[in-house]
Design a protein around this motif. Structure first.
Motif, PDB file in Angstrom:
ATOM      1  N   LEU A 106       0.836  -1.200   0.000  1.00 41.24           N
ATOM      2  CA  LEU A 106       0.000   0.000   0.000  1.00 41.24           C
ATOM      3  C   LEU A 106       0.874   1.254   0.000  1.00 41.24           C
ATOM      4  N   GLY A 107       1.927   1.227   0.813  1.00 38.22           N
ATOM      5  CA  GLY A 107       2.849   2.365   0.844  1.00 38.22           C
ATOM      6  C   GLY A 107       3.511   2.578  -0.505  1.00 38.22           C
ATOM      7  N   ARG A 108       3.884   1.491  -1.162  1.00 34.74           N
ATOM      8  CA  ARG A 108       4.496   1.595  -2.488  1.00 34.74           C
ATOM      9  C   ARG A 108       3.517   2.197  -3.499  1.00 34.74           C
ATOM     10  N   THR A 109       2.248   1.761  -3.413  1.00 37.83           N
ATOM     11  CA  THR A 109       1.219   2.268  -4.320  1.00 37.83           C
ATOM     12  C   THR A 109       1.011   3.765  -4.140  1.00 37.83           C
ATOM     13  N   ILE A 110       0.946   4.201  -2.871  1.00 36.84           N
ATOM     14  CA  ILE A 110       0.762   5.622  -2.580  1.00 36.84           C
ATOM     15  C   ILE A 110       1.934   6.436  -3.128  1.00 36.84           C
ATOM     16  N   PHE A 111       3.147   5.914  -2.908  1.00 35.82           N
ATOM     17  CA  PHE A 111       4.346   6.623  -3.366  1.00 35.82           C
ATOM     18  C   PHE A 111       4.371   6.733  -4.891  1.00 35.82           C
ATOM     19  N   GLU A 112       4.081   5.627  -5.574  1.00 36.88           N
ATOM     20  CA  GLU A 112       4.176   5.621  -7.033  1.00 36.88           C
ATOM     21  C   GLU A 112       3.055   6.413  -7.699  1.00 36.88           C
ATOM     22  N   SER A 113       1.853   6.378  -7.090  1.00 37.27           N
ATOM     23  CA  SER A 113       0.717   7.088  -7.689  1.00 37.27           C
ATOM     24  C   SER A 113       0.670   8.557  -7.283  1.00 37.27           C
ATOM     25  N   LYS A 114       1.385   8.874  -6.189  1.00 36.85           N
ATOM     26  CA  LYS A 114       1.396  10.241  -5.641  1.00 36.85           C
ATOM     27  C   LYS A 114      -0.020  10.717  -5.303  1.00 36.85           C
ATOM     28  N   LYS A 115      -0.823   9.775  -4.792  1.00 39.73           N
ATOM     29  CA  LYS A 115      -2.185  10.087  -4.388  1.00 39.73           C
ATOM     30  C   LYS A 115      -2.392   9.725  -2.927  1.00 39.73           C
ATOM     31  N   SER A 116      -3.133  10.551  -2.216  1.00 37.52           N
ATOM     32  CA  SER A 116      -3.413  10.295  -0.814  1.00 37.52           C
ATOM     33  C   SER A 116      -4.517   9.251  -0.666  1.00 37.52           C
ATOM     34  N   PHE A 117      -4.338   8.369   0.301  1.00 38.72           N
ATOM     35  CA  PHE A 117      -5.376   7.383   0.615  1.00 38.72           C
ATOM     36  C   PHE A 117      -6.091   7.738   1.918  1.00 38.72           C
ATOM     37  N   GLY A 118      -5.865   8.966   2.383  1.00 41.86           N
ATOM     38  CA  GLY A 118      -6.553   9.426   3.578  1.00 41.86           C
ATOM     39  C   GLY A 118      -5.690   9.377   4.818  1.00 41.86           C
ATOM     40  N   GLU A 119      -6.093  10.166   5.814  1.00 41.27           N
ATOM     41  CA  GLU A 119      -5.327  10.281   7.053  1.00 41.27           C
ATOM     42  C   GLU A 119      -5.258   8.971   7.825  1.00 41.27           C
ATOM     43  N   ALA A 120      -6.340   8.203   7.827  1.00 39.58           N
ATOM     44  CA  ALA A 120      -6.364   6.949   8.584  1.00 39.58           C
ATOM     45  C   ALA A 120      -5.326   5.975   8.042  1.00 39.58           C
ATOM     46  N   ALA A 121      -5.285   5.823   6.709  1.00 42.35           N
ATOM     47  CA  ALA A 121      -4.304   4.922   6.084  1.00 42.35           C
ATOM     48  C   ALA A 121      -2.892   5.428   6.343  1.00 42.35           C
ATOM     49  N   ASN A 122      -2.703   6.743   6.279  1.00 42.52           N
ATOM     50  CA  ASN A 122      -1.375   7.313   6.494  1.00 42.52           C
ATOM     51  C   ASN A 122      -0.891   7.069   7.916  1.00 42.52           C
ATOM     52  N   ARG A 123      -1.781   7.255   8.893  1.00 43.85           N
ATOM     53  CA  ARG A 123      -1.404   7.028  10.292  1.00 43.85           C
ATOM     54  C   ARG A 123      -1.003   5.576  10.517  1.00 43.85           C
ATOM     55  N   ASP A 124      -1.769   4.654   9.926  1.00 44.97           N
ATOM     56  CA  ASP A 124      -1.482   3.224  10.106  1.00 44.97           C
ATOM     57  C   ASP A 124      -0.134   2.862   9.469  1.00 44.97           C
ATOM     58  N   LEU A 125       0.105   3.378   8.278  1.00 46.53           N
ATOM     59  CA  LEU A 125       1.364   3.082   7.598  1.00 46.53           C
ATOM     60  C   LEU A 125       2.552   3.678   8.348  1.00 46.53           C
ATOM     61  N   MET A 126       2.410   4.882   8.847  1.00 48.71           N
ATOM     62  CA  MET A 126       3.493   5.512   9.589  1.00 48.71           C
ATOM     63  C   MET A 126       3.759   4.789  10.907  1.00 48.71           C
ATOM     64  N   ARG A 127       2.688   4.302  11.544  1.00 46.36           N
ATOM     65  CA  ARG A 127       2.860   3.537  12.791  1.00 46.36           C
ATOM     66  C   ARG A 127       3.699   2.289  12.529  1.00 46.36           C
ATOM     67  N   LYS A 128       3.416   1.600  11.423  1.00 53.00           N
ATOM     68  CA  LYS A 128       4.156   0.379  11.103  1.00 53.00           C
ATOM     69  C   LYS A 128       5.591   0.682  10.694  1.00 53.00           C
ATOM     70  N   PHE A 129       5.788   1.804  10.011  1.00 49.17           N
ATOM     71  CA  PHE A 129       7.147   2.156   9.641  1.00 49.17           C
ATOM     72  C   PHE A 129       7.960   2.571  10.867  1.00 49.17           C
ATOM     73  N   ARG A 130       7.318   3.288  11.806  1.00 50.97           N
ATOM     74  CA  ARG A 130       8.025   3.673  13.037  1.00 50.97           C
ATOM     75  C   ARG A 130       8.439   2.441  13.831  1.00 50.97           C
ATOM     76  N   LEU A 131       7.618   1.387  13.769  1.00 41.90           N
ATOM     77  CA  LEU A 131       7.958   0.141  14.452  1.00 41.90           C
ATOM     78  C   LEU A 131       9.261  -0.427  13.891  1.00 41.90           C
ATOM     79  N   TYR A 132       9.384  -0.367  12.562  1.00 41.15           N
ATOM     80  CA  TYR A 132      10.639  -0.824  11.932  1.00 41.15           C
ATOM     81  C   TYR A 132      11.809   0.033  12.384  1.00 41.15           C
ATOM     82  N   MET A 133      11.611   1.341  12.486  1.00 38.81           N
ATOM     83  CA  MET A 133      12.680   2.234  12.919  1.00 38.81           C
ATOM     84  C   MET A 133      13.108   1.929  14.354  1.00 38.81           C
ATOM     85  N   ILE A 134      12.170   1.487  15.172  1.00 43.44           N
ATOM     86  CA  ILE A 134      12.480   1.160  16.570  1.00 43.44           C
ATOM     87  C   ILE A 134      13.187  -0.193  16.671  1.00 43.44           C
ATOM     88  N   VAL A 135      12.640  -1.195  15.996  1.00 44.90           N
ATOM     89  CA  VAL A 135      13.196  -2.553  16.080  1.00 44.90           C
ATOM     90  C   VAL A 135      14.487  -2.655  15.288  1.00 44.90           C
TER      91      VAL A 135
END
Length: 226
Positions: free
Chosen positions: A167-196
């Protein structure tokens, strides 16, 4: 420790097909990123048999074999005897793990590749492998490949969050927003990677315990090792 899917595996397969035993592969990278694990997994899956020689712990008997390579028939017979593993011509892999600890084995690659009986993969730590080359001839038959800690996509494979990555790849390549809820969820998962982080041992502890105190302790152990 759990074996994770790594992108470098497909590159190993490409090397095996393209090289056909005409080159050895040297995998360079920092310590604890999973070099030995992925190479051994490759040996199990892609060959009829393999021998792994870890030069951090190899016996003196095995090391002494590299002093004289004039009779390779005897060399391979004794290697199989000492390791209790059978080798099959053009169907077996010999792994020199932590080869920076025994440069003489690295020099032997020239003779062993020319013999063409088996395939060879070496692993070595980035700093030491550049230092420990005094008085040896670096083989031109050696192909180098860099390995790194797990990237975000590999982390998503390990945590079974592949949809989040796609989903993150799709958003990046299409340069289209999928909404704040999707963005928050994706950022939460990416922050988890940054922590671990991408060290396989740490990711394994995260999956087993979901305990950040234990994750931090393993990270500190690795930093101390460095």
């Amino acid at each position: 420790m759990k074996t994770f899917k790594r992108k470098i595996y497909s590159k190993l397969a490409e090397w095996k097909t393209e090289s056909d035993g005409k080159t050895a592969l040297l995998i360079e990278g920092a310590r604890r990123i999973g070099k030995s694990t992925i190479v051994e997994e490759f040996g199990k899956n892609e060959y009829d048999s393999y021998i792994l020689i870890d030069f951090a712990f190899a016996s003196q008997q095995v090391k002494e074999l590299f002093n004289d390579l004039s009779d390779l028939n005897s060399f391979f017979r004794l290697l199989q005897f000492y390791t209790k593993k059978e080798l099959f011509e053009r169907k077996s892999l010999i792994i020199f793990d932590e080869v920076q600890k025994f440069p003489l084995a690295r020099q032997a690659i020239k003779v062993l590749v020319k013999d063409h009986r088996y395939d060879y993969i070496e692993t070595g730590s980035l700093i030491s492998i550049k230092e420990n080359v005094k008085d040896i001839l670096i083989p031109s038959e050696e192909r180098k490949m860099q390995m790194y800690p797990m990237d975000y996509e590999e982390f998503c494979w390990a945590t079974e969050e592949t949809q989040a990555f796609e989903l993150g790849r799709t958003i990046f390549e299409s340069k289209k927003s999928f909404g704040e809820a999707a963005n928050r969820d994706l950022m939460r998962k990416f922050r988890l990677y940054m922590i671990v982080g991408g060290m396989p041992q740490v990711v394994s502890v995260f999956l087993e315990t979901n305990n950040f105190s234990k994750i931090d302790a393993v990270k500190r152990d690795i930093l101390t090792l460095y």
